[in-house]
Structures are given as C-alpha cells and as structure tokens.
Design a protein around this motif. Sequence first.
Motif, PDB file in Angstrom:
ATOM      1  N   ASP A  34      15.543  81.230  56.868  1.00 39.34           N
ATOM      2  CA  ASP A  34      14.718  80.030  56.858  1.00 39.34           C
ATOM      3  C   ASP A  34      13.399  80.504  57.118  1.00 39.34           C
ATOM      4  N   GLN A  35      13.211  81.207  58.094  1.00 39.54           N
ATOM      5  CA  GLN A  35      11.640  81.630  58.374  1.00 39.54           C
ATOM      6  C   GLN A  35      11.213  82.489  57.378  1.00 39.54           C
ATOM      7  N   ALA A  36      12.168  83.280  57.003  1.00 38.91           N
ATOM      8  CA  ALA A  36      11.567  84.316  55.759  1.00 38.91           C
ATOM      9  C   ALA A  36      11.308  83.559  54.307  1.00 38.91           C
ATOM     10  N   ALA A  37      12.214  82.606  54.083  1.00 36.38           N
ATOM     11  CA  ALA A  37      11.894  81.573  52.973  1.00 36.38           C
ATOM     12  C   ALA A  37      10.507  80.807  53.249  1.00 36.38           C
ATOM     13  N   LYS A  38      10.349  80.507  54.264  1.00 34.04           N
ATOM     14  CA  LYS A  38       9.042  79.959  54.436  1.00 34.04           C
ATOM     15  C   LYS A  38       7.734  80.617  54.212  1.00 34.04           C
ATOM     16  N   VAL A  39       7.736  81.629  54.757  1.00 35.49           N
ATOM     17  CA  VAL A  39       6.686  82.746  54.764  1.00 35.49           C
ATOM     18  C   VAL A  39       6.453  83.222  53.401  1.00 35.49           C
ATOM     19  N   ALA A  40       7.711  83.772  52.664  1.00 37.90           N
ATOM     20  CA  ALA A  40       7.663  83.951  51.204  1.00 37.90           C
ATOM     21  C   ALA A  40       6.868  83.105  50.247  1.00 37.90           C
ATOM     22  N   GLU A  41       7.496  81.823  50.614  1.00 39.88           N
ATOM     23  CA  GLU A  41       6.824  80.650  49.619  1.00 39.88           C
ATOM     24  C   GLU A  41       5.691  80.327  49.801  1.00 39.88           C
ATOM     25  N   TRP A  42       5.082  80.666  51.254  1.00 39.60           N
ATOM     26  CA  TRP A  42       3.384  80.717  51.532  1.00 39.60           C
ATOM     27  C   TRP A  42       2.747  81.737  50.557  1.00 39.60           C
ATOM     28  N   HIS A  43       3.332  82.965  50.348  1.00 38.97           N
ATOM     29  CA  HIS A  43       2.683  83.870  49.996  1.00 38.97           C
ATOM     30  C   HIS A  43       2.858  83.634  48.338  1.00 38.97           C
ATOM     31  N   ARG A  44       3.820  82.970  47.826  1.00 39.81           N
ATOM     32  CA  ARG A  44       3.802  82.637  46.298  1.00 39.81           C
ATOM     33  C   ARG A  44       2.981  81.557  46.033  1.00 39.81           C
ATOM     34  N   ASP A  45       2.936  80.722  46.936  1.00 37.30           N
ATOM     35  CA  ASP A  45       1.807  79.703  46.692  1.00 37.30           C
ATOM     36  C   ASP A  45       0.607  80.173  46.660  1.00 37.30           C
ATOM     37  N   LEU A  46       0.243  81.181  47.510  1.00 40.44           N
ATOM     38  CA  LEU A  46      -1.212  81.752  47.379  1.00 40.44           C
ATOM     39  C   LEU A  46      -1.532  82.684  45.855  1.00 40.44           C
ATOM     40  N   ALA A  47      -0.297  83.350  45.617  1.00 39.87           N
ATOM     41  CA  ALA A  47      -0.320  84.045  44.385  1.00 39.87           C
ATOM     42  C   ALA A  47      -0.207  83.287  43.345  1.00 39.87           C
ATOM     43  N   ARG A  48       0.298  81.809  43.275  1.00 38.13           N
ATOM     44  CA  ARG A  48      -0.108  80.928  42.068  1.00 38.13           C
ATOM     45  C   ARG A  48      -1.666  80.504  42.021  1.00 38.13           C
ATOM     46  N   ARG A  49      -2.209  80.212  43.461  1.00 36.22           N
ATOM     47  CA  ARG A  49      -3.611  79.791  43.482  1.00 36.22           C
ATOM     48  C   ARG A  49      -4.554  80.955  42.909  1.00 36.22           C
ATOM     49  N   PHE A  50      -4.094  82.334  43.331  1.00 33.93           N
ATOM     50  CA  PHE A  50      -4.828  83.264  42.966  1.00 33.93           C
ATOM     51  C   PHE A  50      -4.982  83.409  41.245  1.00 33.93           C
TER      52      PHE A  50
END
Length: 114
Positions: free
Chosen positions: A92-108
């Motif tokens: 669960d922790q890994a999924a949250k952090v991974a989604e945070w990085h994917r959100d940043l990737a989408r925004r970039f």
Amino acid sequence: MSETDPHIHVEQKVAQAGAAVRNVIASTLGRATDAPSVVTTGCGRQVAYVMTSPRPDSVTCLACREHAHREHLRCADQIERLSLPGMNITSDQAAKVAEWHRDLARRFSGQEGT
C-alpha cells in the motif's frame, strides 16, 4: 553555465532533488545540506540552482519536462518493485508513492487531467 538562458529547468536527478530530500537527510543525519549553487539539468545544461524547480507548472524547458516525465515513471516502477515480501515497505505504501510519481510524470507531460 549560460547567463542568457531564460528557462526554468529540473535537476538531472529530479526524483532525488529539492528541499524535501534535503529535509529527509537533515532529519536522518541531524545535519543540513546546502543547496548547490550550480546543477546539471535534465537537458544536460549547467545552470544556477535558482533556475530549477521540481514543480511541473514552473518548468519551461521542454527537454527538462520530458526528462522529468521519464524519471518519475522510472522511479514509480522502482518503488513498486521495493514492495516485495520481506521488504520494509508495504504494498500500500509503495502504491501510494508510485502513484505520486506517476501523477508528477503526467503533470510534466502536460496531461494533468488524464
């Protein structure tokens, strides 16, 4: 370092850069690190640290935006692999952090709404 470059860039090691990382180091080691005065950017230039930002809405260099997009996706994939059994991070922790990085990737990449 070019004094005439008007763009805002990202640091080459975008996922490891910024005040948040320095704060973690400071809280872990009890020592604060100084921000560098000059950094290498995602597009390969050497620029003043003040001409960089980890925030997608501030970065104006297209090559740096593309670099940050790729790096955040790569980091998300690595974090997901850390959640293997026996590791100190839950899935669960890994999924949250991974989604945070994917959100940043989408925004970039300019895909904020997708």
